[in-house]
Design an enzyme around this catalytic site. Structure first.
Site, PDB file in Angstrom:
ATOM      1  N   SER A 183       1.555  -3.642   4.209  1.00  0.00           N
ATOM      2  CA  SER A 183       1.199  -4.569   3.306  1.00  0.00           C
ATOM      3  C   SER A 183       2.145  -6.119   3.054  1.00  0.00           C
ATOM      4  O   SER A 183       1.735  -6.791   2.517  1.00  0.00           O
ATOM      5  CB  SER A 183       0.803  -3.875   1.776  1.00  0.00           C
ATOM      6  OG  SER A 183      -0.265  -3.385   1.957  1.00  0.00           O
ATOM      7  N   LYS A 189       0.707  -9.298   4.096  1.00  0.00           N
ATOM      8  CA  LYS A 189      -0.265  -9.957   3.006  1.00  0.00           C
ATOM      9  C   LYS A 189       0.506 -11.374   2.474  1.00  0.00           C
ATOM     10  O   LYS A 189      -0.045 -12.068   2.154  1.00  0.00           O
ATOM     11  CB  LYS A 189      -0.532  -8.916   1.768  1.00  0.00           C
ATOM     12  CG  LYS A 189      -1.383  -7.729   2.354  1.00  0.00           C
ATOM     13  CD  LYS A 189      -1.726  -6.719   0.949  1.00  0.00           C
ATOM     14  CE  LYS A 189      -2.333  -5.607   1.403  1.00  0.00           C
ATOM     15  NZ  LYS A 189      -2.385  -4.440   0.624  1.00  0.00           N
ATOM     16  N   TYR A 217      -7.571  -7.201   9.479  1.00  0.00           N
ATOM     17  CA  TYR A 217      -6.594  -6.685   8.450  1.00  0.00           C
ATOM     18  C   TYR A 217      -6.116  -5.587   8.918  1.00  0.00           C
ATOM     19  O   TYR A 217      -4.841  -5.384   8.996  1.00  0.00           O
ATOM     20  CB  TYR A 217      -7.532  -6.531   7.354  1.00  0.00           C
ATOM     21  CG  TYR A 217      -6.837  -5.530   6.555  1.00  0.00           C
ATOM     22  CD1 TYR A 217      -5.892  -6.185   5.274  1.00  0.00           C
ATOM     23  CD2 TYR A 217      -7.079  -4.206   6.217  1.00  0.00           C
ATOM     24  CE1 TYR A 217      -5.478  -5.575   4.345  1.00  0.00           C
ATOM     25  CE2 TYR A 217      -6.049  -3.508   5.221  1.00  0.00           C
ATOM     26  CZ  TYR A 217      -5.374  -4.294   4.442  1.00  0.00           C
ATOM     27  OH  TYR A 217      -4.763  -3.478   3.423  1.00  0.00           O
ATOM     28  N   TYR A 273       2.299  -3.378  -6.731  1.00  0.00           N
ATOM     29  CA  TYR A 273       1.076  -2.845  -7.323  1.00  0.00           C
ATOM     30  C   TYR A 273       1.403  -2.328  -8.921  1.00  0.00           C
ATOM     31  O   TYR A 273       2.103  -3.038  -9.412  1.00  0.00           O
ATOM     32  CB  TYR A 273       0.519  -1.646  -6.544  1.00  0.00           C
ATOM     33  CG  TYR A 273       0.571  -1.865  -4.935  1.00  0.00           C
ATOM     34  CD1 TYR A 273      -0.507  -2.870  -4.764  1.00  0.00           C
ATOM     35  CD2 TYR A 273       1.453  -1.516  -4.225  1.00  0.00           C
ATOM     36  CE1 TYR A 273      -0.448  -3.397  -3.205  1.00  0.00           C
ATOM     37  CE2 TYR A 273       1.459  -1.886  -2.972  1.00  0.00           C
ATOM     38  CZ  TYR A 273       0.306  -2.889  -2.407  1.00  0.00           C
ATOM     39  OH  TYR A 273       0.471  -3.053  -1.086  1.00  0.00           O
ATOM     40  N   VAL A 295       3.055   0.288   2.900  1.00  0.00           N
ATOM     41  CA  VAL A 295       3.219   1.728   2.981  1.00  0.00           C
ATOM     42  C   VAL A 295       3.980   2.257   4.011  1.00  0.00           C
ATOM     43  O   VAL A 295       4.167   3.725   4.295  1.00  0.00           O
ATOM     44  CB  VAL A 295       1.853   2.612   3.000  1.00  0.00           C
ATOM     45  CG1 VAL A 295       1.072   2.421   1.796  1.00  0.00           C
ATOM     46  CG2 VAL A 295       0.785   1.904   3.942  1.00  0.00           C
TER      47      VAL A 295
END
Ligand code: GLN
Length: 304
Positions: free
Chosen positions: A61, A64, A188, A240, A258
């Protein structure tokens, strides 16, 4: 500073509790939780590193932030019609809020939001071209043509990524998807499998630390305002439902993945990448967070 980095790795090695490696992507479950690396890149371009700082891991991630910068460059503020800028307070792969909020993801860093961001990049390209664009952007940022995509990890997630598939179809059901669901998912999964060492990642993240430029006095990759705004989303949403705790403990904008990678930026001072594969309950690197907490405290680099 060399000492601070080395001490951080020494202390990390002593910690018994390592967290759990992500197992929902089978290829990630194979990684040794004892690994720990750190790299710090300064305004003059020098990189200080220690531990497993040259070992490759997928960035997951953390990708992103790069796709967000690219998408804002392509579609500009229109992106914010499709995705919000608020912390979610829920897990990175949660679907819950999407129904209440009519298919508009809370922010670009939860999976649903990142899928929308990738979908917006894809609107201008074929999937292979979009991926090549993301890869060449990251290579240019890091000034390193050897950065590549780990095909085995991308394949592993393609086979098991039911949750992301569900999110993408759910977004499409609200009309918040412009491309074929499988095309966007393919891009993705591959962007998440971008493979980098801490040294490479800290170099790729420089533009966020130095107001959009890759170092002091260098040309801007994105505008100063845009770099600041991406950093603002990193501090509010980058971890998050653990973002508040991270800001409290570490005190700088950062984005986790992750795989146990974290990219942190200390405005006008440094970009830092840490890696340790064991995760805490929010899916953020347990030891990586502790390493950042320690090194930023020692160097007095909190933004607060
Ligand atoms: N590829 C991962 C996924 O979509 C990335 C999630 C993460 O790093 N938090 O599930």
């Amino acid at each position: 500073m060399e000492l601070a980095a080395a001490r951080t790795i020494e202390r990390a090695a002593e910690l018994q509790e390592r967290g759990n490696v992500a197992s929902y992507i089978p290829e990630l479950a194979k990684v040794d939780p004892q690994k720990a690396g750190i790299a710090i890149t300064l305004a003059n371009g020098a990189t200080i590193s220690a531990g497993d700082c040259d070992e490759q891991s997928t960035i997951q991630s953390v990708s992103k932030v790069f796709t967000l910068a690219l998408a804002l460059g392509t579609v500009g503020d229109r992106l914010w019609n499709r995705v919000g800028r608020e912390p979610s307070g829920s897990a990175f792969d949660s679907i819950l809020q999407l129904e209440h909020e009519n298919g508009i993801p809370r922010n670009p860093f939860v999976n649903a939001g990142a899928l929308v961001v990738t979908d917006s990049i894809l609107s201008n390209y074929q999937p292979k071209e979009a991926l090549a664009e993301i890869l060449s952007f990251v290579r240019a940022l890091a000034d390193d043509e050897t950065i590549h995509i780990d095909k085995a990890v991308a394949q592993s997630e393609t086979e098991t990524g039911h949750r992301n598939r569900a999110l993408a179809h759910y977004l499409a059901s609200y009309g918040n998807f412009n491309n074929q669901v499988d095309h966007t998912l393919g891009v993705y999964f591959h962007q998440c499998a971008l493979s980098m060492s801490c040294v490479q990642l800290s170099r790729a993240g420089r533009f966020l630390a130095f107001g959009g430029a890759i170092g002091a006095g260098e040309a801007r990759i994105v505008s100063h305002r845009r770099a600041k705004r991406i950093a603002a989303i990193m501090i509010t949403c980058g971890h998050y439902d653990g973002s508040g705790d991270f800001a409290y403990r570490v005190g700088v904008p950062a984005k986790s993945g992750v795989s146990g990678m974290i990219l942190a930026v200390v405005p006008n001072v440094a970009s830092i990448a840490v890696w340790s594969p064991g995760l805490n309950k929010n899916g953020n690197s347990l030891i990586g967070t502790q390493m950042l907490e320690q090194v930023i405290r020692e160097l007095d680099w909190s933004i607060f």
